[in-house]
Design a protein around this motif. Structure first.
Motif, PDB file in Angstrom:
ATOM      1  N   ILE A 151      38.951  -6.498  19.374  1.00  0.00           N
ATOM      2  CA  ILE A 151      38.245  -5.398  18.936  1.00  0.00           C
ATOM      3  C   ILE A 151      38.311  -5.016  18.078  1.00  0.00           C
ATOM      4  CG2 ILE A 151      37.667  -3.132  19.768  1.00  0.00           C
ATOM      5  CD1 ILE A 151      39.148  -3.302  22.422  1.00  0.00           C
ATOM      6  N   PHE A 152      36.936  -4.743  17.600  1.00  0.00           N
ATOM      7  CA  PHE A 152      36.831  -4.443  16.264  1.00  0.00           C
ATOM      8  C   PHE A 152      35.932  -3.345  15.624  1.00  0.00           C
ATOM      9  CE2 PHE A 152      36.738  -8.822  15.850  1.00  0.00           C
ATOM     10  CZ  PHE A 152      37.376  -9.460  15.130  1.00  0.00           C
ATOM     11  N   THR A 153      36.393  -2.742  14.843  1.00  0.00           N
ATOM     12  CA  THR A 153      36.266  -0.622  14.527  1.00  0.00           C
ATOM     13  C   THR A 153      34.949  -0.939  13.957  1.00  0.00           C
ATOM     14  OG1 THR A 153      37.699   0.055  16.022  1.00  0.00           O
ATOM     15  CG2 THR A 153      36.000   2.073  14.311  1.00  0.00           C
ATOM     16  N   ILE A 154      33.566  -1.162  13.421  1.00  0.00           N
ATOM     17  CA  ILE A 154      33.105  -0.664  12.067  1.00  0.00           C
ATOM     18  C   ILE A 154      32.735   0.899  11.738  1.00  0.00           C
ATOM     19  CG2 ILE A 154      30.746  -1.674  11.551  1.00  0.00           C
ATOM     20  CD1 ILE A 154      32.516  -3.826  12.893  1.00  0.00           C
ATOM     21  N   PRO A 155      33.688   0.878  10.707  1.00  0.00           N
ATOM     22  CA  PRO A 155      32.966   1.846   9.914  1.00  0.00           C
ATOM     23  C   PRO A 155      31.452   2.511  10.046  1.00  0.00           C
ATOM     24  CG  PRO A 155      34.387   0.912   8.800  1.00  0.00           C
ATOM     25  CD  PRO A 155      33.882  -0.180   9.787  1.00  0.00           C
ATOM     26  N   LYS A 156      31.268   4.481   9.936  1.00  0.00           N
ATOM     27  CA  LYS A 156      29.623   4.607  10.629  1.00  0.00           C
ATOM     28  C   LYS A 156      29.369   4.249   8.934  1.00  0.00           C
ATOM     29  CE  LYS A 156      31.168   9.175   8.939  1.00  0.00           C
ATOM     30  NZ  LYS A 156      30.660  10.363   9.048  1.00  0.00           N
ATOM     31  N   GLY A 157      27.931   4.123   8.926  1.00  0.00           N
ATOM     32  CA  GLY A 157      27.025   3.457   7.999  1.00  0.00           C
ATOM     33  C   GLY A 157      27.124   4.867   6.993  1.00  0.00           C
ATOM     34  N   LYS A 158      27.165   4.193   5.288  1.00  0.00           N
ATOM     35  CA  LYS A 158      27.549   4.680   4.664  1.00  0.00           C
ATOM     36  C   LYS A 158      26.224   6.538   4.883  1.00  0.00           C
ATOM     37  CE  LYS A 158      28.599   0.979   2.094  1.00  0.00           C
ATOM     38  NZ  LYS A 158      28.647  -0.620   1.318  1.00  0.00           N
ATOM     39  N   SER A 159      24.889   5.636   5.054  1.00  0.00           N
ATOM     40  CA  SER A 159      24.029   7.098   4.673  1.00  0.00           C
ATOM     41  C   SER A 159      22.908   6.153   6.351  1.00  0.00           C
ATOM     42  CB  SER A 159      23.426   6.556   3.595  1.00  0.00           C
ATOM     43  OG  SER A 159      22.364   5.842   3.199  1.00  0.00           O
ATOM     44  N   THR A 160      21.563   7.370   5.935  1.00  0.00           N
ATOM     45  CA  THR A 160      20.702   6.723   6.962  1.00  0.00           C
ATOM     46  C   THR A 160      20.187   5.593   6.743  1.00  0.00           C
ATOM     47  OG1 THR A 160      19.066   7.815   5.688  1.00  0.00           O
ATOM     48  CG2 THR A 160      20.435   9.219   7.264  1.00  0.00           C
ATOM     49  N   THR A 161      20.614   4.716   5.879  1.00  0.00           N
ATOM     50  CA  THR A 161      19.629   3.468   5.375  1.00  0.00           C
ATOM     51  C   THR A 161      20.430   2.504   4.463  1.00  0.00           C
ATOM     52  OG1 THR A 161      19.363   4.790   2.846  1.00  0.00           O
ATOM     53  CG2 THR A 161      17.287   4.986   4.337  1.00  0.00           C
ATOM     54  N   VAL A 162      21.304   3.035   4.591  1.00  0.00           N
ATOM     55  CA  VAL A 162      22.491   2.005   3.847  1.00  0.00           C
ATOM     56  C   VAL A 162      24.022   1.827   4.706  1.00  0.00           C
ATOM     57  CG1 VAL A 162      24.125   1.534   1.783  1.00  0.00           C
ATOM     58  CG2 VAL A 162      22.486   2.661   1.156  1.00  0.00           C
ATOM     59  N   SER A 163      23.918   0.049   5.295  1.00  0.00           N
ATOM     60  CA  SER A 163      24.841   0.223   6.363  1.00  0.00           C
ATOM     61  C   SER A 163      26.329  -0.062   6.425  1.00  0.00           C
ATOM     62  CB  SER A 163      24.741  -0.721   7.355  1.00  0.00           C
ATOM     63  OG  SER A 163      23.152  -1.292   7.676  1.00  0.00           O
ATOM     64  N   SER A 164      27.756   0.346   6.870  1.00  0.00           N
ATOM     65  CA  SER A 164      28.636  -0.487   6.281  1.00  0.00           C
ATOM     66  C   SER A 164      28.799  -1.396   6.935  1.00  0.00           C
ATOM     67  CB  SER A 164      29.830   0.603   6.782  1.00  0.00           C
ATOM     68  OG  SER A 164      30.119   0.695   8.571  1.00  0.00           O
ATOM     69  N   TYR A 165      29.821  -2.992   6.184  1.00  0.00           N
ATOM     70  CA  TYR A 165      30.105  -3.310   6.798  1.00  0.00           C
ATOM     71  C   TYR A 165      31.915  -4.201   6.772  1.00  0.00           C
ATOM     72  CZ  TYR A 165      25.701  -4.472   4.623  1.00  0.00           C
ATOM     73  OH  TYR A 165      24.345  -4.314   4.103  1.00  0.00           O
ATOM     74  N   ILE A 166      31.952  -5.125   7.587  1.00  0.00           N
ATOM     75  CA  ILE A 166      34.043  -4.997   7.637  1.00  0.00           C
ATOM     76  C   ILE A 166      33.302  -6.380   7.936  1.00  0.00           C
ATOM     77  CG2 ILE A 166      34.438  -3.251   8.198  1.00  0.00           C
ATOM     78  CD1 ILE A 166      34.990  -4.525  11.100  1.00  0.00           C
ATOM     79  N   CYS A 167      34.763  -7.489   7.836  1.00  0.00           N
ATOM     80  CA  CYS A 167      34.525  -8.901   8.389  1.00  0.00           C
ATOM     81  C   CYS A 167      35.853  -8.702   9.449  1.00  0.00           C
ATOM     82  CB  CYS A 167      35.382  -9.746   6.941  1.00  0.00           C
ATOM     83  SG  CYS A 167      35.482 -11.540   7.818  1.00  0.00           S
ATOM     84  N   GLY A 168      35.006  -9.313  10.768  1.00  0.00           N
ATOM     85  CA  GLY A 168      35.923  -9.530  12.275  1.00  0.00           C
ATOM     86  C   GLY A 168      36.445 -10.709  12.028  1.00  0.00           C
TER      87      GLY A 168
END
Length: 230
Positions: A151-168
């Motif tokens: 299970i990977f938890t992806i943080p909420k997006g930085k804004s309505t137009t910019v996604s957040s990222y993690i390496c699973g």
């Protein structure tokens, strides 16, 4: 040094004649010489300063250069398991990378899969969990490999137009019979839809020049390596 180990086979020694024969003795010695040369080639491949450097074991490595979204059913991509795509075969020995994004093993054995998935979250209202696991010889839950899920938890997006990222990143050990095929699957309770609903997806980027130069970002990188005979 050869990149494979020569197979050895006991020589078919000539039947000795009743009377001494130099020709028969030379034939006998030549058969032994050829056999011992094969043994020398075998041992030279495995008797070196880096152990098994001369062995060529079953393995496959692949990657994908496209952004991947979950499967959409009835207008929603949520809770629908989706196979991870691979569009580039980087290396293969004893494996076949199939068009349906699975890999088929030529040899039975215990294997380890290692993978890296560039997850993203375009929803800026909440963190989202993603589950990744293996399936062997099928595309339903009855083919799931026990104990292979992460299970990977992806943080909420930085804004309505910019996604957040993690390496699973994760790995799992499993067994395959010759002819078995394996796929890497993922799913999320809040999955994004291309051009539509926001949520999680697997992100890819082309090589960049700003704010600095760096290579392309694959959405998926993975490899399967041989651990032991079954």
């Amino acid at each position: 040094m050869a990149d494979y180990v020569l197979k050895t086979k006991a020589p078919n020694l000539p039947i000795p004649t009743i009377q001494y024969s130099q020709t028969q003795l030379e034939t006998f010695n030549n058969a032994l010489r050829l056999y011992f040369n094969t043994l020398d080639a075998f041992t030279s491949n495995i008797n070196n300063t880096i152990g098994a450097a001369g062995l060529k074991l079953p393995a496959v490595a692949a990657s994908d250069s496209t952004t991947q979204y979950a499967t959409v059913v009835s207008g929603s991509a949520n809770n629908i398991p989706t196979i991870v795509a691979w569009n580039t075969l980087d290396f293969a020995n004893g494996f076949t990378l199939n068009a349906n994004n699975t890999a088929t093993a030529t040899y039975s054995g215990t294997y380890k899969i290692t993978y890296s998935l560039q997850f993203a979250n375009s929803d800026n209202t909440s963190d989202i969990d993603v589950v990744v696991w293996l399936r062997v010889n099928g595309n339903t839950s009855t083919q799931d490999v026990p104990g292979s899920a992460t299970i990977f938890t992806i943080p909420k997006g930085k804004s309505t137009t910019v996604s957040s990222y993690i390496c699973g990143y994760s790995e799992a050990v499993f067994t395959l019979n010759a002819g078995d095929y394996v796929g890497l699957w993922w799913g999320s309770a809040t999955a994004a839809i291309s051009g539509g609903a926001k949520g999680t997806y697997i992100h890819a980027e082309a090589a960049a020049t700003t704010p600095m130069a760096y290579p392309s970002v694959p959405s998926a990188i993975g490899s399967i390596t041989f651990v032991s005979a079954a």
